[in-house]
Design a protein around this motif. Structure first.
Motif, PDB file in Angstrom:
ATOM      1  N   THR A   1      -9.439 -21.978 -40.208  1.00 32.71           N
ATOM      2  CA  THR A   1      -8.436 -22.790 -40.904  1.00 32.71           C
ATOM      3  C   THR A   1      -7.476 -23.476 -39.952  1.00 32.71           C
ATOM      4  OG1 THR A   1      -6.878 -20.942 -41.104  1.00 32.71           O
ATOM      5  CG2 THR A   1      -8.486 -21.231 -42.888  1.00 32.71           C
ATOM      6  N   GLY A   2      -7.488 -23.074 -38.678  1.00 36.18           N
ATOM      7  CA  GLY A   2      -6.508 -23.579 -37.729  1.00 36.18           C
ATOM      8  C   GLY A   2      -5.243 -22.752 -37.690  1.00 36.18           C
ATOM      9  N   PHE A   3      -5.196 -21.700 -38.518  1.00 34.47           N
ATOM     10  CA  PHE A   3      -4.009 -20.844 -38.572  1.00 34.47           C
ATOM     11  C   PHE A   3      -3.759 -20.186 -37.224  1.00 34.47           C
ATOM     12  CE2 PHE A   3      -2.201 -16.591 -39.301  1.00 34.47           C
ATOM     13  CZ  PHE A   3      -1.008 -16.940 -39.893  1.00 34.47           C
ATOM     14  N   ALA A   4      -4.837 -19.748 -36.568  1.00 30.27           N
ATOM     15  CA  ALA A   4      -4.680 -19.071 -35.276  1.00 30.27           C
ATOM     16  C   ALA A   4      -4.050 -20.004 -34.250  1.00 30.27           C
ATOM     17  CB  ALA A   4      -6.034 -18.572 -34.785  1.00 30.27           C
ATOM     18  N   ARG A   5      -4.479 -21.257 -34.253  1.00 28.19           N
ATOM     19  CA  ARG A   5      -3.919 -22.226 -33.297  1.00 28.19           C
ATOM     20  C   ARG A   5      -2.431 -22.447 -33.549  1.00 28.19           C
ATOM     21  NH1 ARG A   5      -6.537 -26.208 -35.018  1.00 28.19           N
ATOM     22  NH2 ARG A   5      -4.842 -27.032 -36.313  1.00 28.19           N
ATOM     23  N   ASP A   6      -2.078 -22.636 -34.816  1.00 27.18           N
ATOM     24  CA  ASP A   6      -0.671 -22.871 -35.141  1.00 27.18           C
ATOM     25  C   ASP A   6       0.178 -21.632 -34.877  1.00 27.18           C
ATOM     26  OD1 ASP A   6      -1.383 -25.387 -35.885  1.00 27.18           O
ATOM     27  OD2 ASP A   6      -1.431 -24.979 -38.038  1.00 27.18           O
ATOM     28  N   LEU A   7      -0.389 -20.447 -35.155  1.00 32.19           N
ATOM     29  CA  LEU A   7       0.332 -19.208 -34.857  1.00 32.19           C
ATOM     30  C   LEU A   7       0.586 -19.087 -33.363  1.00 32.19           C
ATOM     31  CD1 LEU A   7       1.438 -16.430 -35.803  1.00 32.19           C
ATOM     32  CD2 LEU A   7      -0.866 -15.512 -35.439  1.00 32.19           C
ATOM     33  N   ALA A   8      -0.414 -19.461 -32.562  1.00 32.99           N
ATOM     34  CA  ALA A   8      -0.267 -19.402 -31.107  1.00 32.99           C
ATOM     35  C   ALA A   8       0.851 -20.326 -30.645  1.00 32.99           C
ATOM     36  CB  ALA A   8      -1.585 -19.777 -30.437  1.00 32.99           C
ATOM     37  N   ASN A   9       0.927 -21.506 -31.250  1.00 28.00           N
ATOM     38  CA  ASN A   9       1.973 -22.447 -30.863  1.00 28.00           C
ATOM     39  C   ASN A   9       3.358 -21.897 -31.202  1.00 28.00           C
ATOM     40  OD1 ASN A   9       0.076 -24.285 -29.943  1.00 28.00           O
ATOM     41  ND2 ASN A   9      -0.063 -25.357 -31.900  1.00 28.00           N
ATOM     42  N   VAL A  10       3.477 -21.276 -32.385  1.00 26.22           N
ATOM     43  CA  VAL A  10       4.760 -20.699 -32.786  1.00 26.22           C
ATOM     44  C   VAL A  10       5.148 -19.564 -31.851  1.00 26.22           C
ATOM     45  CG1 VAL A  10       5.958 -19.409 -34.593  1.00 26.22           C
ATOM     46  CG2 VAL A  10       4.533 -21.369 -35.201  1.00 26.22           C
ATOM     47  N   MET A  11       4.190 -18.675 -31.579  1.00 32.38           N
ATOM     48  CA  MET A  11       4.462 -17.532 -30.714  1.00 32.38           C
ATOM     49  C   MET A  11       4.843 -17.979 -29.301  1.00 32.38           C
ATOM     50  SD  MET A  11       4.071 -14.582 -32.270  1.00 32.38           S
ATOM     51  CE  MET A  11       3.257 -13.780 -33.651  1.00 32.38           C
TER      52      MET A  11
ATOM     53  N   PRO B   1      11.860 -17.907 -28.267  1.00 31.88           N
ATOM     54  CA  PRO B   1      12.816 -17.730 -27.161  1.00 31.88           C
ATOM     55  C   PRO B   1      12.668 -16.327 -26.573  1.00 31.88           C
ATOM     56  CG  PRO B   1      13.935 -17.597 -29.294  1.00 31.88           C
ATOM     57  CD  PRO B   1      12.524 -18.035 -29.574  1.00 31.88           C
ATOM     58  N   GLY B   2      12.804 -16.243 -25.267  1.00 32.45           N
ATOM     59  CA  GLY B   2      12.680 -14.935 -24.633  1.00 32.45           C
ATOM     60  C   GLY B   2      11.330 -14.685 -24.003  1.00 32.45           C
ATOM     61  N   GLY B   3      10.394 -15.638 -24.165  1.00 36.17           N
ATOM     62  CA  GLY B   3       9.108 -15.533 -23.489  1.00 36.17           C
ATOM     63  C   GLY B   3       8.289 -14.341 -23.918  1.00 36.17           C
ATOM     64  N   TRP B   4       7.681 -13.683 -22.941  1.00 38.32           N
ATOM     65  CA  TRP B   4       6.714 -12.634 -23.233  1.00 38.32           C
ATOM     66  C   TRP B   4       7.361 -11.394 -23.844  1.00 38.32           C
ATOM     67  CZ3 TRP B   4       6.471  -7.710 -21.080  1.00 38.32           C
ATOM     68  CH2 TRP B   4       7.271  -7.472 -19.968  1.00 38.32           C
ATOM     69  N   LEU B   5       8.633 -11.163 -23.538  1.00 37.29           N
ATOM     70  CA  LEU B   5       9.298 -10.001 -24.115  1.00 37.29           C
ATOM     71  C   LEU B   5       9.479 -10.165 -25.627  1.00 37.29           C
ATOM     72  CD1 LEU B   5      12.021  -9.168 -21.432  1.00 37.29           C
ATOM     73  CD2 LEU B   5      10.009  -7.802 -22.031  1.00 37.29           C
ATOM     74  N   SER B   6       9.812 -11.381 -26.058  1.00 41.36           N
ATOM     75  CA  SER B   6       9.915 -11.627 -27.505  1.00 41.36           C
ATOM     76  C   SER B   6       8.562 -11.441 -28.175  1.00 41.36           C
ATOM     77  CB  SER B   6      10.425 -13.047 -27.761  1.00 41.36           C
ATOM     78  OG  SER B   6      11.738 -13.212 -27.272  1.00 41.36           O
ATOM     79  N   PHE B   7       7.519 -11.925 -27.513  1.00 44.97           N
ATOM     80  CA  PHE B   7       6.169 -11.764 -28.074  1.00 44.97           C
ATOM     81  C   PHE B   7       5.796 -10.291 -28.167  1.00 44.97           C
ATOM     82  CE2 PHE B   7       1.517 -11.503 -27.368  1.00 44.97           C
ATOM     83  CZ  PHE B   7       1.118 -12.082 -28.567  1.00 44.97           C
TER      84      PHE B   7
ATOM     85  N   PRO C   1      -5.416 -14.029 -27.286  1.00 44.41           N
ATOM     86  CA  PRO C   1      -5.328 -15.309 -26.568  1.00 44.41           C
ATOM     87  C   PRO C   1      -3.884 -15.740 -26.312  1.00 44.41           C
ATOM     88  CG  PRO C   1      -6.969 -15.431 -28.313  1.00 44.41           C
ATOM     89  CD  PRO C   1      -6.235 -14.149 -28.505  1.00 44.41           C
ATOM     90  N   ILE C   2      -2.984 -15.466 -27.268  1.00 47.01           N
ATOM     91  CA  ILE C   2      -1.573 -15.809 -27.080  1.00 47.01           C
ATOM     92  C   ILE C   2      -0.990 -14.995 -25.924  1.00 47.01           C
ATOM     93  CG2 ILE C   2       0.681 -15.927 -28.186  1.00 47.01           C
ATOM     94  CD1 ILE C   2      -0.793 -15.935 -30.892  1.00 47.01           C
ATOM     95  N   ALA C   3      -1.293 -13.703 -25.908  1.00 47.52           N
ATOM     96  CA  ALA C   3      -0.796 -12.839 -24.832  1.00 47.52           C
ATOM     97  C   ALA C   3      -1.293 -13.329 -23.472  1.00 47.52           C
ATOM     98  CB  ALA C   3      -1.241 -11.398 -25.077  1.00 47.52           C
ATOM     99  N   LYS C   4      -2.548 -13.740 -23.422  1.00 49.21           N
ATOM    100  CA  LYS C   4      -3.113 -14.224 -22.156  1.00 49.21           C
ATOM    101  C   LYS C   4      -2.402 -15.490 -21.695  1.00 49.21           C
ATOM    102  CE  LYS C   4      -7.552 -15.101 -19.925  1.00 49.21           C
ATOM    103  NZ  LYS C   4      -9.032 -15.147 -20.119  1.00 49.21           N
ATOM    104  N   ASN C   5      -2.112 -16.391 -22.641  1.00 45.76           N
ATOM    105  CA  ASN C   5      -1.414 -17.632 -22.284  1.00 45.76           C
ATOM    106  C   ASN C   5      -0.003 -17.367 -21.776  1.00 45.76           C
ATOM    107  OD1 ASN C   5      -3.595 -19.232 -22.990  1.00 45.76           O
ATOM    108  ND2 ASN C   5      -2.881 -19.572 -25.083  1.00 45.76           N
TER     109      ASN C   5
END
Length: 615
Positions: free
Chosen positions: A489-499, A503-509, A539-543
């Motif tokens: 659906t593209g949800f994963a791509r949009d979720l990745a963009n939001v994540m 703010p706060g970078g990897w710690l917020s994630f 994939p978001i964590a890797k990015n």
């Protein structure tokens, strides 16, 4: 991990019906074939340097048949994992209707897959295997065979356990909903992400509340999503389920489940408990240390939380109660200790995570020990503080002769977790290969040193393993299909963009990850939560530059804490069942231990070196 059917294990395995005896025999034989051919492959390659090229294909064919027929056995025994909290709160009359509705939902989902599964098997008949040179339909025919068997068994179970009036009303409700969805198809196709909310959130959640087994909650949500809001053929869903259930890495799942059964039957786990008790039982909080240490070591053998708790609790609880421990404190320590121990290899959760997220299983096994030690220290410090009033009157240090005797008895069992970690972590063998070695080792040692296992018990273990493995793999299949639908659906791509924009970078994630998996651990149990979310989150964590092993440790730890968190976490209720303590009584006592685990989790999340220094 452990794993789906945990609650059924805790309550005792219900014998299957007579009509399933031939299927149970076939599953037992398939499991023996899998273990046998994998041992042959390991021996041929490492001893004689002669790789056998057809081993993987024979194992793969046997594995898919074992998964589908084992899932049918789990339907027959009512051992598929489901959420029963809300069902238990309903009035009896409503509960009877909802139970009938839940079984008809399972049957409806399976009925919707019968034709696509047959079509998929026919399509695969045009593909020829590389080594055996036979049509791939030899393997994929397991899908329609298992689905048809489950459909018939679900209907049979519904008729046996429900009133005709409830079944008729439930069928009418399902027919009305299907008709309404069909008429609304033009509307659904304009809703975009709204369909995710309707089908993959609301329908799945309603099925969970109704007590539909988790695998079929995912399946029904995905089936409705694809059928009513897209033009994707159901054949694709069957393909995704096949992919989710057929990974060679997952071959180790039923073998490690079988290993846990062997340890229970031989008493190897109890030997470890006795040894630790002789070493530490005389010190303040010593029995708490013994319980936590036993869970740590036994988990490293069995890979199953239920097996761990069922081994440790009966051996330690009587003495701990004599020393003044309250039953509710024992349950709190047992449940959180089991959560701590699930990162210790050979954790089935780690194996599945490595499979679906593409993470090195050797890396996960190496890091798992270190992470479990952090959590063990957190719980041990709390246990020490709580043991200030422990009654040690009459408690004597065990003589060296007793320590030596228990050490000698436990030594073969103590070797096993370190053997598993060393062989996989050292790259000597894969997780699948070492699982077969561990089973052979435990079986032979069990016969020689621990009294052996009777033939009837051996057969029962094979059938239990098939049912539990089938339940686990059905969850993986439907969860992967649901994750695929979300991705398309593209949800994963949009979720990745939001994540990525938090703010706060990897710690917020990391903070978001902890919250998400704490909640999913409560609601879905470990395996489905991982299979559903790993393709989206990793994939978001890797990015963001997060090491995949570090991220895996955070995910698994958060999920396990959620699993033991009342009032929903099913692992908490399993611990109460094993310890024979009311959940209402134990609920208040577990929170300090959960806080200790969360503190440990936060430390693990913000200090990547704890996970990566062993890589």
């Amino acid at each position: 991990m452990a794993l789906p059917a945990d609650l059924a294990e805790a309550e005792g395995v219900r014998p299957g019906s007579a009509i399933m005896r031939p299927v149970e025999f076939v599953c037992a034989a398939l499991l023996l074939v899998i273990v046998g051919v994998l041992l042959l492959g390991v021996t041929s390659r490492y001893v004689f340097s002669l790789p056998v090229v057809w081993i993987d294909e024979v194992a793969s064919i046997s594995f898919l048949w074992l998964a589908m027929l084992g899932s049918a056995i789990a339907i027959d025994r009512n051992e598929h994992l489901k959420l029963t909290l809300f069902i238990g709160l309903m009035p009896e009359r409503l509960r009877d209707f909802v139970n009938a509705l839940a079984m008809l939902i399972v049957a409806a989902f399976l009925a919707g897959l019968i034709y696509p599964a047959i079509d998929y098997a026919i399509e695969e008949s045009y593909v020829t295997s590389a080594a055996l040179n036979i049509p791939n339909s030899w393997r994929t025919s397991a899908l329609p065979a298992g689905i048809i068997a489950m459909f018939l068994l679900a209907l049979r179970y519904a008729v046996k356990t429900s009133r005709i009036s409830d079944l008729v009303l439930a069928a009418a409700v399902l027919a009305a909903l299907a008709g309404a969805f069909y008429l609304l198809m033009p509307v659904f196709k304009t809703l975009g992400y709204g369909n995710i909310l309707i089908f993959l959130v609301i329908i799945v959640a309603l099925c969970l509340v109704a007590g539909v087994p988790i695998a079929f909650c995912f399946g029904m949500g995905t089936l409705c999503f694809l059928a009513f809001s897209t033009t994707v053929p159901m054949l694709v869903m069957i393909g995704r389920m096949d992919e989710g259930m057929s990974s060679i890495i997952l071959l180790s799942v039923p073998i490690f489940v079988l290993l846990g059964c062997i340890l229970d039957a031989t008493g190897m786990g109890k030997a470890i408990v006795d040894f630790l008790a002789s070493m530490l039982g005389h010190v303040r909080a010593g029995m708490s240390y013994v319980l936590l240490g036993s869970l740590f070591l036994v988990s490293g053998i069995s890979g199953s939380k239920v097996s761990d708790m069922a081994t440790v609790a009966p051996a330690l609880f009587p003495e701990m109660k004599r020393r003044g421990y309250q039953p509710k404190e024992l349950i709190a320590l047992l449940a959180t200790g089991a959560a701590m121990a699930d990162t210790v290899p050979p954790s089935i959760v780690l194996i599945v995570l490595g499979s679906v997220a593409g993470v090195s299983i050797a890396g996960l096994f190496n890091a798992g020990f270190a992470i479990a030690m952090v959590l063990l220290l957190s719980l041990a410090l709390l246990a020490r503080w709580k043991a200030i009033g422990e009654d040690l009157k009459g408690v004597l240090r065990a003589p060296f002769s007793t320590i030596g005797r228990t050490a000698l008895i436990a030594a073969p069992a103590l070797v096993l977790p370190f053997l598993i970690r060393g062989v996989v972590g050292g790259g000597i063998a894969t997780a699948t290969e070492v699982s077969t070695i561990a089973v052979l080792y435990a079986f032979v040692i069990g016969i020689i040193l621990y009294g052996g296992i009777g033939r009837r018990r051996c057969y029962a273990m094979l059938v239990e393993t098939a049912a539990l493995s089938g339940a686990i793999l059905m969850i993986l299949g439907t969860a992967l299909a649901m994750a695929w639908a979300l991705t398309q659906t593209g949800f994963a791509r949009d979720l990745a963009n939001v994540m990525a924009g938090l703010p706060g970078g990897w710690l917020s994630f990391m903070a978001v990850t902890i919250v998400v998996f704490l909640i999913l651990g409560c609601m879905l149990e470990g395996l489905p939560a991982i299979v559903l979310m790993a393709p989206l989150m990793f994939p978001i964590a890797k990015n963001l530059g997060i090491n995949d092993v570090h991220y895996s440790m955070v995910v698994v730890t958060a999920m396990n804490i959620g699993l033991m968190t009342p009032p929903i976490g099913i692992g908490f209720y399993i611990a109460c069942k094993i310890g024979n303590v009311s959940p209402d009584e134990a609920m208040g006592a577990i929170w300090p231990y959960l806080v200790a685990l969360i503190i440990g989790l936060v430390i693990i999340a913000v200090v990547p070196g704890l996970s990566t220094w062993v890589l």
